[in-house]
Design a protein around this motif. Structure first.
Motif, PDB file in Angstrom:
ATOM      1  N   ALA A  82      -4.620  26.773 -21.001  1.00 55.18           N
ATOM      2  CA  ALA A  82      -4.862  25.813 -19.921  1.00 55.18           C
ATOM      3  C   ALA A  82      -3.912  25.958 -18.739  1.00 55.18           C
ATOM      4  O   ALA A  82      -3.347  24.986 -18.245  1.00 55.18           O
ATOM      5  N   ALA A  83      -3.731  27.180 -18.280  1.00 55.28           N
ATOM      6  CA  ALA A  83      -3.022  27.408 -17.012  1.00 55.28           C
ATOM      7  C   ALA A  83      -3.743  28.573 -16.348  1.00 55.28           C
ATOM      8  O   ALA A  83      -4.102  29.560 -17.015  1.00 55.28           O
ATOM      9  N   GLY A  84      -3.954  28.464 -15.061  1.00 56.30           N
ATOM     10  CA  GLY A  84      -4.767  29.438 -14.334  1.00 56.30           C
ATOM     11  C   GLY A  84      -4.418  30.878 -14.680  1.00 56.30           C
ATOM     12  O   GLY A  84      -3.259  31.288 -14.621  1.00 56.30           O
ATOM     13  N   ASP A 108      -9.573  28.513 -10.927  1.00 58.11           N
ATOM     14  CA  ASP A 108     -10.148  27.749  -9.814  1.00 58.11           C
ATOM     15  C   ASP A 108     -10.326  28.672  -8.611  1.00 58.11           C
ATOM     16  O   ASP A 108     -10.354  28.213  -7.474  1.00 58.11           O
ATOM     17  N   ASP A 130      -9.905  19.492  -9.902  1.00 64.43           N
ATOM     18  CA  ASP A 130      -8.826  18.587  -9.482  1.00 64.43           C
ATOM     19  C   ASP A 130      -9.336  17.152  -9.560  1.00 64.43           C
ATOM     20  O   ASP A 130     -10.252  16.765  -8.839  1.00 64.43           O
ATOM     21  N   GLU A 133      -4.585  14.945  -9.448  1.00 63.44           N
ATOM     22  CA  GLU A 133      -3.185  15.352  -9.549  1.00 63.44           C
ATOM     23  C   GLU A 133      -2.784  16.238  -8.369  1.00 63.44           C
ATOM     24  O   GLU A 133      -1.623  16.272  -7.980  1.00 63.44           O
ATOM     25  N   HIS A 134      -3.762  16.966  -7.819  1.00 61.65           N
ATOM     26  CA  HIS A 134      -3.535  17.868  -6.687  1.00 61.65           C
ATOM     27  C   HIS A 134      -2.507  18.953  -7.007  1.00 61.65           C
ATOM     28  O   HIS A 134      -1.640  19.266  -6.206  1.00 61.65           O
ATOM     29  N   ARG A 135      -2.617  19.486  -8.218  1.00 65.32           N
ATOM     30  CA  ARG A 135      -1.772  20.611  -8.604  1.00 65.32           C
ATOM     31  C   ARG A 135      -2.615  21.873  -8.538  1.00 65.32           C
ATOM     32  O   ARG A 135      -2.303  22.806  -7.832  1.00 65.32           O
ATOM     33  N   ALA A 136      -3.675  21.909  -9.330  1.00 66.22           N
ATOM     34  CA  ALA A 136      -4.602  23.034  -9.329  1.00 66.22           C
ATOM     35  C   ALA A 136      -6.011  22.450  -9.415  1.00 66.22           C
ATOM     36  O   ALA A 136      -6.193  21.247  -9.542  1.00 66.22           O
ATOM     37  N   GLY A 137      -6.996  23.319  -9.366  1.00 64.45           N
ATOM     38  CA  GLY A 137      -8.363  22.858  -9.534  1.00 64.45           C
ATOM     39  C   GLY A 137      -9.120  22.746  -8.228  1.00 64.45           C
ATOM     40  O   GLY A 137      -8.552  22.499  -7.174  1.00 64.45           O
ATOM     41  N   SER A 277      13.063  12.509 -16.059  1.00 63.51           N
ATOM     42  CA  SER A 277      11.822  11.738 -15.899  1.00 63.51           C
ATOM     43  C   SER A 277      12.040  10.235 -15.906  1.00 63.51           C
ATOM     44  O   SER A 277      11.396   9.504 -15.163  1.00 63.51           O
TER      45      SER A 277
ATOM     46  N   ARG B 257      -3.820  27.077  -1.931  1.00 67.35           N
ATOM     47  CA  ARG B 257      -4.477  26.028  -1.151  1.00 67.35           C
ATOM     48  C   ARG B 257      -4.151  26.258   0.314  1.00 67.35           C
ATOM     49  O   ARG B 257      -3.134  25.739   0.820  1.00 67.35           O
ATOM     50  N   ARG B 262       0.046  25.977   0.763  1.00 70.36           N
ATOM     51  CA  ARG B 262       0.864  26.103  -0.429  1.00 70.36           C
ATOM     52  C   ARG B 262       0.202  26.977  -1.481  1.00 70.36           C
ATOM     53  O   ARG B 262      -1.002  27.196  -1.465  1.00 70.36           O
ATOM     54  N   LEU B 264       0.404  28.119  -5.877  1.00 73.46           N
ATOM     55  CA  LEU B 264       0.810  27.711  -7.211  1.00 73.46           C
ATOM     56  C   LEU B 264       1.264  28.980  -7.926  1.00 73.46           C
ATOM     57  O   LEU B 264       0.598  30.013  -7.819  1.00 73.46           O
ATOM     58  N   HIS B 311       3.805  25.409 -14.307  1.00 75.93           N
ATOM     59  CA  HIS B 311       3.273  25.497 -12.949  1.00 75.93           C
ATOM     60  C   HIS B 311       4.380  25.150 -11.956  1.00 75.93           C
ATOM     61  O   HIS B 311       5.075  24.160 -12.138  1.00 75.93           O
TER      62      HIS B 311
END
Lengths: 369, 369
Positions: A82-84, A108, A130, A133-137, A277, B257, B262, B264, B311
Motif C-alpha cells: 500500500a505505497a505507490g 495514482d 485521495d 488526506e491529500h498525500r497521494a491518490g 505525535s 502533484r 510538490r 511524493l 511517504h
C-alpha cells in the motif's frame, strides 16, 4: 527468561492486550461485513499477522516490498503493497507473483499504470484515491482515474484509499466522519470505473481511527487498519485507551538526579523514535511515558522530556517526588511510546509476555526495504 | 552498480566528502595535541572507523555495548562506551575485557562505581562530569566526584564530559565557549581527583561543534566528536557547510502533484527519521532537503514538509515551479538529512560513491543494542 534478565533497551509485547485488540478489530470487520486485511507496517511480524487473522496466513497489507517478500516467505499468499509503486520496483513485485503470490500494487499515475498494464507478468493493481488526506491518490472526479483504469486494463483490481487525516481527529465522531469520506471516495470512484465498463472488485479503505469508529461501510469490501494491534499514546487519544497499549520499551535507569526529580534512562531517540505525535493532543507525553517493569503507571505522569541518541531524560510531573529508593541505576522500567510503528522499527524482535514478567516467546520482525 | 540501479530508500555515502571531513578533524586534533577518539555512534561501521583513524583500528568511542562488541570483532582494542553503564551490563563489558579489549565504561553513580571497583574482572571506568548540558554527569565541585573516585579505586581511568549544549550554538564563538566549559569542567575535576591522591590519566571532552571550534584544549587528553564524519543539515548551521554533507538518502519519486508544486517520495519517517533539529535554526529543512541524483540542489529549497511512515511529501519553495518533466514517478533523488545519526540508524549498509554515480563499495553498519 524474565523481563529483569533482558538486555535494554528492547521491545516488550503483552500478548494478552494484543489478542484483545486483534479480536476487537475482527468484531468490527464482521459487524460491517467487510474483509479485514490488516496492515502489517506496524507489527512487521509473521507471528502477529497470523494471530491477527485468527491463526491463518490470510490477506494482508504491507508498506514495503521487503515486507511483502518476508511475508511471502512465511506463507502469506494475498498481499497488498500500500505505497505507490514505481516502474523500477515492478521487477521485485513480479518475482513474487511468479512464485504464486497474489500481489496487489497501487498507483495514482498514468505512466506507471501503463507499465503495469503492459508488464510481462500478470500484475494486479489498485488505483489509489485521495479521500481527503491529500498525500497521494487521484481525485474521485478526475479524468485521470479513468485513464489509469484504461491503462491497467485487465490488471485493474479495484480502488483503495487511506484516510490518514483521521489522525487529526480527537473524537470518535470526527473519525467516523473520515470513514464516511473514505467510503464515499472509493465507492464513487468504483462506480465511475464500473460505469466506464471496467471491473472493480476491491474497494478498500483504512486507518485505525476511521475503521474503529466507522458507522457504516456500505460498498466497501475491505479495511486495512494497522496500529490497532499495539495501540500507543497517540492512539489512546483517538482510537483506544492507555490500557490497550500492548507495546512498550523495556529500559534501564542509567542516572538519577533527586534534586531535579528526574531520572536518565537508556532509551533515547533511537530506542523510542523522535515522534512527538502526542504534542498536538490534550496529553503531551513527551517522547514516551515511563511505567514500572509491570507496565503500571506508578510514577505519576513521568515523561521522557528530552531524547538524545541513547539517553532519555524523564522528569516527574511535579505533583510528587519520584521514589528514588526504588529507582537505583539498573532499575528496569517500561516506556509507552507515542507512535508504535516508529518505535518498533528500531528493533529486530519482540519479547512476548502474557501480562506477567516471564518471557513466553520471542518473535522476529522485518525491517528495512 | 550505479545509483540508478539501487533499491530505494537506501543510504549513499560520498567517500570524497567523508575523507575530507575525517582529515579536517585529524588536523584539529593534531593542532591541539590531543588524541582523536572518534565517536562511532553515527557511522557504526568498521570501515569508516578505520578511515577516521588513518587506516588503523585505533582508539574509538561507542554508544552501546552492541557497538563495542561489533568493533571488537573487527579488531578494535581500545574502546570507550560513552553512556552510563548499569551493574547488569557489567557482565557484557567484562566479557569484552576478557578477550583483550581495553574497555572504558563511564558512570556518575556511587553504587555503580562500587560494583565496578569490586568486579572480578579488571574493568576501567571514567567518571562522567556535567559541563553544562545537564543530561548526565556529576558536578565538578560535588563531593560525589571524590566518592566515585574512591569507589573505583585502581579502576579509575579518568574523567569525561560531553558538551552537548554546543548544539544550541549558532556561531563558532558560542561553540568555542562550550569547548572551554568542557575543558574547565574536566580539568578541574581531574585536579580534584589528583589532589585527593587518585590518578586521572584520561581527560576527555567532545562534541562535533565544540571540538571543531575549540580555541585551546589545555589539560585535555582526548576528544570524541562523531557526526563530523558525515555532517548533516543541522551541523551545517553549526559546524560545517552543506557542501560537507557526505550522507544522503537515495529515494524514488512515487507521486507528483503539479498543481501543488510538490512530489511524493518513498522516504518517510522511517527512512529519514522524525528529527526536526533544523526547526530551531535559520534554515528549517523540514524532514530533509531533496537534491538530484548527483546530490546537487537543483530543485531550489525542496523540503520534505510532511513525513509519514513510508511517504515523504516534498514541496517546492514557491520561487519556481519544479521541473516535472524531469520528475516522473521512479526518478531518483538524494535527500540530505537533518540529523545523520538518526537517519543512518534505519539502514544496515552504506552504498559508497566517490562523488559520481558508481557504487564503489558497500559497507555494513551495526544497529541495535
Amino acid at each position: 527468561m524474565r523481563l529483569e534478565d533482558l538486555p535494554t533497551p528492547c521491545l516488550v509485547l503483552d500478548r494478552i492486550v494484543l489478542e484483545r485488540n486483534l479480536e476487537a478489530m475482527r468484531v468490527i470487520a464482521r459487524r460491517h461485513g467487510v474483509l479485514l486485511r490488516p496492515h502489517l507496517k506496524t507489527a512487521k511480524s509473521a507471528d502477529i499477522a497470523r494471530l491477527a487473522l485468527g491463526g491463518e496466513a490470510g490477506p494482508i497489507t504491507v508498506s514495503t516490498l521487503a515486507e511483502a517478500e518476508y511475508f511471502a516467505r512465511h506463507g502469506f499468499r494475498d498481499i497488498t503493497v500500500a505505497a505507490g509503486i514505481t516502474p523500477q520496483k515492478l521487477g521485485r513485485a513480479a518475482a513474487l507473483v511468479e512464485t504464486g503470490v497474489m500481489l496487489n500494487v497501487i498507483t495514482d499515475d498514468v505512466a506507471v499504470a501503463k507499465c503495469i498494464g503492459s508488464h510481462i507478468t500478470e500484475l494486479r493493481a489498485l488505483i489509489e484515491i485521495d479521500s481527503g488526506e491529500h498525500r497521494a491518490g487521484v481525485g474521485v472526479d478526475s479524468e485521470v482515474l479513468l485513464e489509469i483504469g484504461k491503462a491497467l486494463g485487465s490488471r485493474l483490481a479495484g480502488v483503495l484509499t487511506h484516510g490518514g487525516h483521521s489522525y487529526s481527529c480527537r473524537t470518535a465522531d470526527c473519525a467516523a466522519d473520515v470513514a464516511e469520506e473514505e467510503t464515499t471516495a472509493v465507492t464513487v470512484a468504483a462506480d465511475r470505473l464500473r460505469s466506464a465498463g471496467m471491473s472493480c472488485e476491491t474497494v478498500s479503505i483504512g486507518s485505525t481511527p476511521s475503521v474503529t469508529h466507522a458507522r457504516r461501510l456500505e460498498g466497501v469490501t475491505e479495511v486495512r487498519p494497522g496500529v490497532y494491534m499495539f495501540g500507543d499514546l497517540f492512539q489512546a487519544e483517538v482510537s483506544c485507551t492507555r490500557d490497550d497499549i500492548a507495546l512498550t520499551v523495556l529500559a534501564s535507569v542509567i542516572g538519577r538526579r533527586e534534586g531535579e526529580n528526574r531520572i536518565l534512562v537508556d532509551a533515547g531517540s533511537l530506542a523510542l523514535s523522535k515522534d512527538r505525535s502526542t504534542e498536538s493532543t490534550e496529553h503531551d507525553a513527551g517522547y514516551g511515558l515511563v511505567w514500572d517493569i509491570g507496565a503500571k503507571p506508578v510514577y505519576g505522569e513521568l515523561r521522557i522530556e528530552r531524547a538524545y541518541q541513547e539517553h532519555g531524560v524523564a522528569a516527574g510531573d511535579g505533583s510528587t517526588p519520584l521514589p528514588f529508593d526504588q529507582l537505583g541505576v539498573g532499575t528496569k522500567v517500561r516506556i509507552a511510546p507515542n507512535q508504535a510503528c516508529l518505535t518498533a522499527a528500531a528493533y529486530d524482535c519482540y519479547y512476548v509476555v502474557d501480562g506477567g514478567d516471564e518471557v513466553v516467546a520471542v518473535w522476529d520482525r522485518i525491517n528495512g526495504w
